[in-house]
Design a protein around this motif. Structure first.
Motif, short mmCIF file in Angstrom:
data_model
loop_
_atom_site.label_atom_id
_atom_site.label_comp_id
_atom_site.label_asym_id
_atom_site.label_seq_id
_atom_site.Cartn_x
_atom_site.Cartn_y
_atom_site.Cartn_z
N ASN A 393 3.20 0.70 15.74
CA ASN A 393 3.14 0.95 17.19
C ASN A 393 3.47 2.40 17.52
O ASN A 393 2.86 3.00 18.41
CB ASN A 393 4.08 0.00 17.93
CG ASN A 393 3.51 -1.41 18.02
OD1 ASN A 393 2.32 -1.58 18.26
ND2 ASN A 393 4.34 -2.42 17.84
N LEU A 396 0.42 4.60 16.76
CA LEU A 396 -0.68 4.51 17.73
C LEU A 396 -0.40 5.33 18.98
O LEU A 396 -1.33 5.71 19.69
CB LEU A 396 -0.93 3.05 18.09
CG LEU A 396 -1.43 2.17 16.92
CD1 LEU A 396 -1.58 0.73 17.36
CD2 LEU A 396 -2.75 2.70 16.36
N THR A 401 -2.75 11.11 16.49
CA THR A 401 -3.63 10.01 16.14
C THR A 401 -5.06 10.15 16.66
O THR A 401 -6.02 9.82 15.94
CB THR A 401 -3.01 8.67 16.59
OG1 THR A 401 -1.75 8.51 15.90
CG2 THR A 401 -3.91 7.49 16.27
N GLU A 407 -11.31 5.23 13.24
CA GLU A 407 -10.75 4.55 14.41
C GLU A 407 -9.41 3.91 14.05
O GLU A 407 -9.28 3.24 13.01
CB GLU A 407 -11.73 3.48 14.88
CG GLU A 407 -11.35 2.84 16.20
CD GLU A 407 -11.53 3.80 17.38
OE1 GLU A 407 -12.31 4.77 17.26
OE2 GLU A 407 -10.86 3.57 18.40
N CYS A 408 -8.44 4.10 14.94
CA CYS A 408 -7.11 3.57 14.68
C CYS A 408 -6.76 2.49 15.70
O CYS A 408 -6.67 2.76 16.90
CB CYS A 408 -6.07 4.70 14.76
SG CYS A 408 -6.23 5.89 13.42
N THR A 409 -6.57 1.29 15.22
CA THR A 409 -6.07 0.18 16.03
C THR A 409 -4.89 -0.42 15.28
O THR A 409 -4.64 -0.08 14.11
CB THR A 409 -7.15 -0.91 16.22
OG1 THR A 409 -7.42 -1.49 14.93
CG2 THR A 409 -8.44 -0.32 16.80
N PHE A 410 -4.20 -1.32 15.95
CA PHE A 410 -3.07 -1.97 15.28
C PHE A 410 -3.55 -2.66 14.00
O PHE A 410 -2.91 -2.57 12.95
CB PHE A 410 -2.41 -2.98 16.22
CG PHE A 410 -1.15 -3.58 15.67
CD1 PHE A 410 0.07 -2.94 15.86
CD2 PHE A 410 -1.18 -4.76 14.94
CE1 PHE A 410 1.24 -3.48 15.34
CE2 PHE A 410 -0.01 -5.31 14.42
CZ PHE A 410 1.19 -4.67 14.62
N GLU A 411 -4.71 -3.29 14.08
CA GLU A 411 -5.22 -4.06 12.94
C GLU A 411 -5.65 -3.15 11.78
O GLU A 411 -5.51 -3.53 10.61
CB GLU A 411 -6.39 -4.93 13.38
CG GLU A 411 -6.01 -6.10 14.27
CD GLU A 411 -5.60 -5.69 15.68
OE1 GLU A 411 -6.05 -4.60 16.13
OE2 GLU A 411 -4.82 -6.43 16.30
N THR A 412 -6.20 -1.96 12.08
CA THR A 412 -6.65 -1.09 10.99
C THR A 412 -5.50 -0.27 10.40
O THR A 412 -5.50 0.03 9.19
CB THR A 412 -7.76 -0.13 11.47
OG1 THR A 412 -7.26 0.71 12.52
CG2 THR A 412 -8.98 -0.89 11.95
#
Length: 430
Positions: A393, A396, A401, A407-412
């Protein structure tokens, strides 16, 4: 198709200024005359103290010899805290100083940059200037930054990094302030001062350089003038870091890494960074570990994460690392670059996972004041699911970032953070 869809993510590039610089053996002996030319009369020196090196004492005495009045604040901590900055601001104001000198690596320079911005705004809290060009008064007191390490690049960049310990004490926040007003007045990079840098600290700072160089080379900003400097800094690091670590009295390795530091900073200054730095900032915020050490642990994982977006660029990095890529596909060359980074990390003796990092086991924490009471309960890196979640967290929300190529997401991002904590580097090798 909408016009917005035809534009790259960063269609307008911004070139940020660099300070004048003196580089080479003996450059630090010019601090006194240069300070007088800049109008210094009473200077606040900000440093971690560089315990046992005698560097601060010699520079201060040299400045006094040239007729300067000097006040010393030597309590800058690793990952400089907001209270370090504000204590220095108070000392500056109480003594009616008119200028700054920082001596050390990124912590000393960054804290000093923050103090200058605060002083120029009547002592407002440094945390108010997080973000991009938040200062309103560009006329900061003059500042000479004297480097004793080869990693930070802070002596020449427009960025400074501070740990906010006040907003949420249970979740400290390490942030980047990018501000053209914070650029130093004069940078001094003298390899003579770098000779006493401890072996493990030299290695960790070297990976800070490799991160500073490789991230702008693949960043979304894609700033053309940065690309040449980025590749050359990678080449210098690959050629000189082992020598600088294992033959610390050898001039070639030391000077090569000091040049690499300076060139890499000029690459990221306008070319941007990515989540190697975002992960590093998060781990530092929670565990107070060294920035270069964090970058070293994160770098191979983030390279592996980003490579599918930029195989050709990583193939260029392979060539810069002196790999013969003749006959290789871009994918094979990129994988060879990744393997070379892991070899370099192992050759210079850096821990391979964050859970292997012990707070008091490396030199950086013995140079300054070390961890404070604020961090006493957080000295052991957990690496459990909750730890990985909070670090993800933090990543992100980091200012670096958006520049990351993938692409940066919590899942990746979460699997990358988890691998930094607990994974085996051999898993990345095919």
């Amino acid at each position: 198709m909408q016009v917005e869809e035809m534009l790259p993510q960063f269609p307008i590039k911004e070139f940020h200024p660099f300070p004048r610089a003196l580089m080479g053996p003996g450059a630090h002996e010019l601090i006194g005359p240069e300070a007088l030319k800049l109008g210094f009369k009473k200077t606040l020196v900000m440093t971690s103290g560089l315990r046992g090196s005698d560097i601060v004492h010699k520079i201060v005495e040299s400045m006094k010899y040239h007729g300067l009045e000097v006040v010393v604040y030597d309590k800058v901590e690793s990952n400089p805290k907001d209270y370090n900055v504000m204590d220095a601001v108070g000392l500056y104001q109480q003594n009616n100083c008119d200028s700054f000198v920082s001596i050390g690596g990124g912590s000393s320079h960054d804290a000093c940059k923050g103090a200058r911005v605060s002083v120029a705004h009547d002592g407002r809290n440094v945390n108010e200037f997080e973000g991009f060009n938040k200062s309103e008064n560009p006329k900061n007191p003059p500042h000479i930054a004297v480097s004793t390490t080869a990693g930070t690049g802070s002596e020449t960049s427009w960025a400074y990094v501070i740990t906010d310990t006040t907003t949420d004490p249970d979740n400290p926040h390490k942030y980047v302030a990018f501000d053209d007003a914070s650029v130093t007045t004069l940078a001094i990079d003298d390899p003579v001062l770098y000779y006493s840098c401890p072996v493990d600290y030299t290695a960790q700072c070297g990976f800070d350089v490799l991160a500073h160089a490789s991230e702008p080379y693949v960043s979304r900003i894609n700033f053309d003038p940065s690309l040449g400097n980025a590749l050359h800094a990678i080449k210098l690091t690959n050629q000189n870091l082992r020598e600088a670590v294992w033959n610390p009295q050898g001039y070639e390795g030391r000077f090569g890494m000091m040049n690499a530091q300076y060139i890499a900073a000029q690459a990221f200054n306008s070319g941007g960074l990515g989540i190697i730095h975002s992960i590093s900032h998060a781990v530092s915020a929670f565990y107070d570990t060294h920035h270069g050490l964090n970058n070293a642990v994160a770098l191979p994982r983030v390279w592996a994460f980003n490579m599918p977006t930029h195989y050709k660029r990583f193939a260029d990095i392979a060539q810069a690392m002196d790999i013969d890529t003749h006959g290789m596909t871009n994918v094979q060359a990129a994988e060879a670059a990744l393997a070379a980074s892991i070899r370099l990390l192992r050759d210079v003796g850096i821990p391979e996972r964050f859970v292997d990092v012990k707070q008091d086991s490396y030199s950086k924490n013995r140079l300054g004041q070390g961890p404070t009471k604020f961090y006493e309960n957080e000295s052991i890196i957990k690496g459990d699911a909750a730890d990985v979640d909070r670090i993800t967290n933090h990543v992100l929300g980091d200012a670096c970032t958006p520049g990351n190529p993938k692409e940066c997401t919590f899942e990746t991002v979460r699997p990358v953070v988890d691998h930094c904590m607990n994974g085996d580097l051999d898993d990345l090798l095919t």
